[in-house]
Scaffold this active site. Sequence first.
Site: not given
Length: 211
Positions: A118, A159
């Site tokens: 991320s 995501h």
Amino acid sequence: MELLLVSYLAGTKTITANYLSKLSSKTITFIPTAGNVEPYTGFIDEGIAMLKDLGYQLHLLDISKFEEPVLVQELERATCVCISGGNTFYLLQELKKKHLTELLARRIREGMFYIGESAGAIITAPGIEYNQIMDDKTLAPALTDYTALNVFDHSVLPHIGEYPFETSSRETLERYRNSLKLIPLNNHEAVLVNDRGYTILRETDPERKAL
């Protein structure tokens, strides 16, 4: 140079195991710094547990808690660095405070194994400003320069379609899809980057059906 960029570390166990299979050491320098300003950090614990389950020892190194000379020494001798998720702007702020971005980029180009989850994946791009919809920039008040590591000419968008980022990830994609080379990843995908380009990988271990 070969780096593995993921959306969610614990969701890419088989991919990560394959990537690390060529690592000569069993020690990973794990940087959880991006999570320091997040209310929820369970994903960091899950990532740590997954790497330990694969048989690796983790050397935890919070960039915000050590002086620059110590950090430089640690990163110069690391064989593998894993930077976990959290607030991308805060992470970059702390790296820049300790003047580590150029060092980290050089070590990656030299062939040091690198796993970015991320926020840790986003900072490999030329810049991180595109992530302002998903992350709160005000949590990094000292950061004025959004130039990142620039070891990958694409920009990971983690995501995509995943809770609680369904809306913010989609808005990011719509706003920047024509101006940046975005690579959207869900929580069970990864991008393997090397000098020849990149490959999108999908988790297909026995615990998860192929996407």
